[in-house]
Motif scaffolding. Sequence first.
Motif, PDB file in Angstrom:
ATOM      1  N   CYS A  75       0.848  -1.188   0.000  1.00 52.45           N
ATOM      2  CA  CYS A  75       0.000   0.000   0.000  1.00 52.45           C
ATOM      3  C   CYS A  75       0.886   1.241   0.000  1.00 52.45           C
ATOM      4  CB  CYS A  75      -0.910  -0.006   1.232  1.00 52.45           C
ATOM      5  SG  CYS A  75      -1.923   1.493   1.423  1.00 52.45           S
ATOM      6  N   LEU A  76       0.525   2.234  -0.796  1.00 51.61           N
ATOM      7  CA  LEU A  76       1.250   3.497  -0.841  1.00 51.61           C
ATOM      8  C   LEU A  76       0.249   4.636  -0.948  1.00 51.61           C
ATOM      9  CD1 LEU A  76       4.114   4.834  -1.004  1.00 51.61           C
ATOM     10  CD2 LEU A  76       3.789   4.854  -3.482  1.00 51.61           C
ATOM     11  N   GLU A  77       0.336   5.575  -0.011  1.00 52.40           N
ATOM     12  CA  GLU A  77      -0.545   6.746  -0.017  1.00 52.40           C
ATOM     13  C   GLU A  77      -2.020   6.353  -0.104  1.00 52.40           C
ATOM     14  OE1 GLU A  77       0.257  10.510   0.001  1.00 52.40           O
ATOM     15  OE2 GLU A  77       1.478   9.246   1.311  1.00 52.40           O
ATOM     16  N   ASP A  78      -2.387   5.320   0.628  1.00 52.79           N
ATOM     17  CA  ASP A  78      -3.761   4.813   0.706  1.00 52.79           C
ATOM     18  C   ASP A  78      -4.229   4.128  -0.570  1.00 52.79           C
ATOM     19  OD1 ASP A  78      -5.035   4.703   3.105  1.00 52.79           O
ATOM     20  OD2 ASP A  78      -6.424   6.340   2.715  1.00 52.79           O
ATOM     21  N   LYS A  79      -3.321   3.827  -1.469  1.00 57.51           N
ATOM     22  CA  LYS A  79      -3.658   3.107  -2.696  1.00 57.51           C
ATOM     23  C   LYS A  79      -2.995   1.738  -2.661  1.00 57.51           C
ATOM     24  CE  LYS A  79      -4.014   7.296  -5.532  1.00 57.51           C
ATOM     25  NZ  LYS A  79      -3.478   8.019  -6.713  1.00 57.51           N
ATOM     26  N   MET A  80      -3.788   0.695  -2.875  1.00 61.16           N
ATOM     27  CA  MET A  80      -3.258  -0.649  -2.875  1.00 61.16           C
ATOM     28  C   MET A  80      -2.607  -0.916  -4.228  1.00 61.16           C
ATOM     29  SD  MET A  80      -2.917  -2.956  -0.587  1.00 61.16           S
ATOM     30  CE  MET A  80      -4.232  -2.601   0.583  1.00 61.16           C
ATOM     31  N   LEU A  81      -1.283  -1.041  -4.228  1.00 60.45           N
ATOM     32  CA  LEU A  81      -0.557  -1.275  -5.474  1.00 60.45           C
ATOM     33  C   LEU A  81      -0.516  -2.759  -5.826  1.00 60.45           C
ATOM     34  CD1 LEU A  81       2.523   1.095  -4.940  1.00 60.45           C
ATOM     35  CD2 LEU A  81       0.233   1.646  -5.799  1.00 60.45           C
ATOM     36  N   VAL A  82      -0.402  -3.589  -4.806  1.00 60.12           N
ATOM     37  CA  VAL A  82      -0.289  -5.038  -5.008  1.00 60.12           C
ATOM     38  C   VAL A  82      -1.126  -5.743  -3.944  1.00 60.12           C
ATOM     39  CG1 VAL A  82       1.278  -7.014  -4.903  1.00 60.12           C
ATOM     40  CG2 VAL A  82       2.020  -4.894  -6.008  1.00 60.12           C
ATOM     41  N   SER A  83      -1.996  -6.657  -4.357  1.00 57.76           N
ATOM     42  CA  SER A  83      -2.794  -7.423  -3.392  1.00 57.76           C
ATOM     43  C   SER A  83      -3.515  -8.551  -4.117  1.00 57.76           C
ATOM     44  CB  SER A  83      -3.823  -6.535  -2.685  1.00 57.76           C
ATOM     45  OG  SER A  83      -4.859  -6.164  -3.564  1.00 57.76           O
TER      46      SER A  83
END
Length: 219
Positions: A75-83
């Motif tokens: 997660c980066l800056e409240d955005k899930m990049l990988v999951s």
Amino acid sequence: MRLTGPLRVLAVVLLVGITWLLANALFGGDGSSEETTPEPHPRRYKCGLVAPCPPKHLAFRLVSGAANVIGPKICLEDKMLVSSVKNNVGRGLNIALVNGVTGELLDSRNFDMWAGDVSDLLKFLRPLHEGTLVFVASFDDAATKLNDESRRLFEDLGSTAVKELAFRDSWVFVGAKGIENKSPFEQRMKNSKINNKYEGWPESLEMDGCIPMRPPLEG
């Protein structure tokens, strides 16, 4: 002797008062009929951090996979990049590349370190530009296919644990191209038959923090 009317009323009032006092003493009441307001839940900030990041910093959270069942998260800056929800995780190394100046996601890939080809990982890491942030979260086995060059590339990004990274170790790491010292954002949990939380795998690792954004490169 029979009680007269006023005395009977006084006796009833005293009895009620004594009963009320005893009840409060037994049940811990304070005599107040006001309802207490429940405390609010602790506030959570970007990516679930307990405190906000300073200005010009990026909030992040990394979670490695749990055994070979639950996938990792970046997660980066409240955005899930990988999951797993985004359906972009897999066995091995799950990596997200981020522009260190803007915080923009550049690319995210998965590299199977058990049955895959390490040359794919090398092609991914070799051409990184100065200031690129590299987020890594392991899943299942992240080390079997690693060779000397791939380990050295991660060392150049600031990793110290990658030297010892072994079969089914849990690993989370944030590095950067051009970093001068070792990265402060790295954790490794060794695969150990004695201490493993899951049969054959150590526990999942979770790490969060704030990464300072790089100033724009001078033209």
